[in-house]
Design a protein around this motif. Structure first.
Motif, mmCIF file in Angstrom:
data_model
loop_
_atom_site.group_PDB
_atom_site.id
_atom_site.type_symbol
_atom_site.label_atom_id
_atom_site.label_comp_id
_atom_site.label_asym_id
_atom_site.label_seq_id
_atom_site.Cartn_x
_atom_site.Cartn_y
_atom_site.Cartn_z
ATOM 1 N N ARG A 121 0.842 -1.214 0.000
ATOM 2 C CA ARG A 121 0.000 0.000 0.000
ATOM 3 C C ARG A 121 0.868 1.253 0.000
ATOM 4 O O ARG A 121 0.652 2.187 -0.771
ATOM 5 C CB ARG A 121 -0.918 0.006 1.241
ATOM 6 N N MET A 122 1.872 1.301 0.897
ATOM 7 C CA MET A 122 2.706 2.497 0.996
ATOM 8 C C MET A 122 3.742 2.554 -0.125
ATOM 9 O O MET A 122 3.953 3.609 -0.727
ATOM 10 C CB MET A 122 3.420 2.533 2.360
ATOM 11 N N ILE A 174 -7.370 4.835 7.510
ATOM 12 C CA ILE A 174 -5.934 4.983 7.255
ATOM 13 C C ILE A 174 -5.172 5.178 8.560
ATOM 14 O O ILE A 174 -4.096 4.615 8.756
ATOM 15 C CB ILE A 174 -5.695 6.143 6.269
ATOM 16 N N ASN A 200 5.591 7.773 11.932
ATOM 17 C CA ASN A 200 4.616 8.527 11.141
ATOM 18 C C ASN A 200 5.330 9.700 10.470
ATOM 19 O O ASN A 200 6.072 10.416 11.136
ATOM 20 C CB ASN A 200 3.494 9.034 12.059
ATOM 21 N N ARG A 255 -2.923 8.196 2.294
ATOM 22 C CA ARG A 255 -1.577 7.646 2.516
ATOM 23 C C ARG A 255 -0.515 8.542 1.888
ATOM 24 O O ARG A 255 0.658 8.426 2.201
ATOM 25 C CB ARG A 255 -1.456 6.253 1.908
ATOM 26 N N HIS A 289 -7.290 1.868 13.036
ATOM 27 C CA HIS A 289 -6.671 1.573 11.735
ATOM 28 C C HIS A 289 -7.489 0.532 10.973
ATOM 29 O O HIS A 289 -8.272 -0.209 11.571
ATOM 30 C CB HIS A 289 -5.243 1.035 11.907
ATOM 31 N N ARG A 317 2.487 3.959 -3.355
ATOM 32 C CA ARG A 317 2.266 5.420 -3.319
ATOM 33 C C ARG A 317 3.597 6.167 -3.397
ATOM 34 O O ARG A 317 3.703 7.205 -4.061
ATOM 35 C CB ARG A 317 1.521 5.835 -2.042
#
Ligand code: NAD
Length: 260
Positions: free
Chosen positions: A12-13, A207, A118, A230, A149, A16
């Protein structure tokens, strides 16, 4: 031009970060490295770079961005340390254990290393505000954190919630390990003085939401951050990578990058 590697491009990250990296003029994607079982191995991602499962590709980079798993983080840090030149590490993976921490500590002797639970500006500001509030409100306020989450998240509590708890403990001038509780069930009795509680909610596609509660007699303060995309983590990680690539070896935090 900074040569960047992205780990976990099928995640997912990672996906991006690859997209956001393509839009930057100061950095170019030099390697995309995933777990050998990833369906993306052998395929091309933005920038025409082929995804490999070989961490030796880190040697051709100035910096790498890691949103994977604790095992992936440990393996990448060891590969970067063996590159023969400094390869800066921007690590967003959470739930790191001793093995990953040790590998990152070793890498930090020869390269700049930044680990952040984060990467958003707002959450890093929340850490500062929470620390200030814990200090100002004092011991008569009870401190609790609730984080929410998506259902796929592997670790609990979130790395961000633990960093937030650490900020609260720092404001109180205590060691987090001595006051943290993440479990309450059954006859737990009255709340011990000084405890910092963290509760994890899981579900849907959230998220990442974090609230620090300061619960006093007759009043309470709540500080909340809600992530709506994200991309703010990915953009923050790239900002950190550009900042970190030219730093001397050692450990850095997002507060260094953001000047908070
Ligand atoms: P995900 O499961 O979607 O993606 C994980 C990726 O890592 C996949 O591409 C997978 O193939 C790859 N991977 C797994 N093991 C690997 C290994 N040994 N070597 C190389 N690659 C490997 O997960 P996600 O939602 O993208 O989150 C990844 C991590 O980032 C989690 O720890 C999450 O908590 C953290 N995260 C941090 C922030 C932040 O701001 N710091 C924000 C979001 C998520």
């Amino acid at each position: 031009m900074i040569r960047a590697a992205v780990l976990g491009p099928s995640g997912r990250m990672g996906a991006r970060v690859i997209e956001l990296l393509a839009a930057r003029s100061d950095m170019a994607l030099a390697a995309a490295i995933d777990h050998p079982s990833s369906p993306l191995i052998g395929q091309k991602v933005a920038g025409g770079v082929e995804v490999t499962g070989d961490l030796a590709g880190l040697a051709g980079c100035d910096v790498y961005i890691d949103f994977t798993t604790p095992e992936g983080t440990a393996a990448a840090a060891r590969a970067a340390a063996a590159a023969g030149h400094p390869v800066a590490a921007v690590v967003g993976t959470t739930g790191l254990g001793r093995d990953a921490e040790a590998a990152l500590g070793q890498l930090a002797r020869t390269a700049p290393v930044l680990v952040a639970a984060n990467f958003s500006l707002g959450v890093n500001l929340l850490f500062v505000l929470a620390e200030t509030a814990a200090r100002a409100l004092g011991a008569t306020f009870d401190l609790e954190i609730v984080e929410t989450h998506h259902r796929h998240k592997r670790d609990a509590p979130s790395g961000t919630a633990l960093a937030l708890a650490r900020a609260l403990a720092s404001g109180r001038g205590v060691e987090l390990e001595e006051v943290l509780t993440t479990e309450r069930s059954g006859e737990v009795g009255a709340r011990p003085d000084g405890e910092i509680g963290v509760v994890a909610v899981r579900g849907g596609d959230v998220i990442g939401d974090h609230t620090a509660f300061f619960l006093g007699e007759g009043e309470r303060v709540e500080l909340t951050h809600r992530a709506g995309s994200r991309d703010l983590f990915g953009a923050g990680a790239l900002r950190a990578a550009a900042w970190l690539a030219s730093r001397p070896p050692g450990r850095y935090t997002m507060r260094d990058v953001l000047g908070l």
